[in-house]
Design a protein around this motif. Sequence first.
Motif, PDB file in Angstrom:
ATOM      1  N   ALA A 181     -57.980 -84.630  47.156  1.00  7.19           N
ATOM      2  CA  ALA A 181     -58.223 -84.638  45.716  1.00  7.19           C
ATOM      3  C   ALA A 181     -57.288 -83.668  44.999  1.00  7.19           C
ATOM      4  O   ALA A 181     -56.774 -83.961  43.911  1.00  7.19           O
ATOM      5  CB  ALA A 181     -59.676 -84.280  45.424  1.00  7.19           C
ATOM      6  N   ARG A 182     -57.037 -82.510  45.591  1.00  5.06           N
ATOM      7  CA  ARG A 182     -56.132 -81.540  44.968  1.00  5.06           C
ATOM      8  C   ARG A 182     -54.689 -82.057  44.965  1.00  5.06           C
ATOM      9  O   ARG A 182     -53.961 -81.872  43.983  1.00  5.06           O
ATOM     10  CB  ARG A 182     -56.218 -80.207  45.710  1.00  5.06           C
ATOM     11  N   ARG A 185     -54.500 -84.616  42.208  1.00  4.87           N
ATOM     12  CA  ARG A 185     -54.605 -84.030  40.865  1.00  4.87           C
ATOM     13  C   ARG A 185     -53.404 -83.170  40.495  1.00  4.87           C
ATOM     14  O   ARG A 185     -52.907 -83.235  39.375  1.00  4.87           O
ATOM     15  CB  ARG A 185     -55.893 -83.200  40.781  1.00  4.87           C
TER      16      ARG A 185
END
Length: 282
Positions: A181-182, A185
């Motif tokens: 997810a990081r 993002r």
Amino acid sequence: MTTELAQVKVRRKGVWAAAITLGVLALAVLVVPPIVQLDQQLVDLRSAGLAPSLAHPLGTDEMGRDVLLRSLYGLRVSFMVGLVAALVSMVIGGLIGLAAGSLGGLPDRLLMRVVDGFSALPHLLLGIFIVAMFAPSPYAVIVSVGVTHWTTAARIVRSEVLSLRERPFVEAAVSGGASRARVVRRHLLPHLAPHLLLATVLMVPHAIWHETALSFLGLGLPPHLASLGNMINDGQRSLLSGDWWSSFAPGLFILVPTLAVSVLTQHWRDRLNPRTRSELSL
């Protein structure tokens, strides 16, 4: 060298002409309808079928309504519907392409088979099937375009994600223990944003054509609303009596802004990355 410089100057003039044309149309669409309130139900048979004049620069239709004013209203509706529909299709395609490129393996193959399946379907026929389930309205057209035009965005995003995954900064982030997810993002989305924005702008003319085709067939916007497709459909009857302007004007309002958008996005696309020329062809 002289020939190349001449070509560059011609392209620049074309870009400036397209920008000015689109700016004038956008200003007219934003300013004129709020100032000049148009009664969509108004009928003035005494002014029906008037040829272009100073009072009515693009003439009047068979109901006595000013063609120029109705064309501006129709272009306003078409741009709003086209922009929202393009955003919907980009969100759907972007999420699917991001998931396919990020997950890889079996999820990637399954999602791309879904994309291939939707791409094989005729967009207009599928759009007609979708709007036929709803009452004629802008929302039905938005759903129709959003559901049928997301596949190109999915392919663009997946291709970019697969390319970005091989970049050193992404590999360094993964090696450093960054979560998926990081990585998405902080590293993928900032690089995808320009491509998605360009693809969205390129989708707007297609969404306008889609809305116009559906309205022309009587499946898009309600018949009483000023829509470019509805106006062309109504103008067919006027052609028999020689009132060519009833169809010519809305057709011109479809052709000119879409050509202007095409010229500007072509320039933007070449400046962004010449390699994406074929990928972003919608």
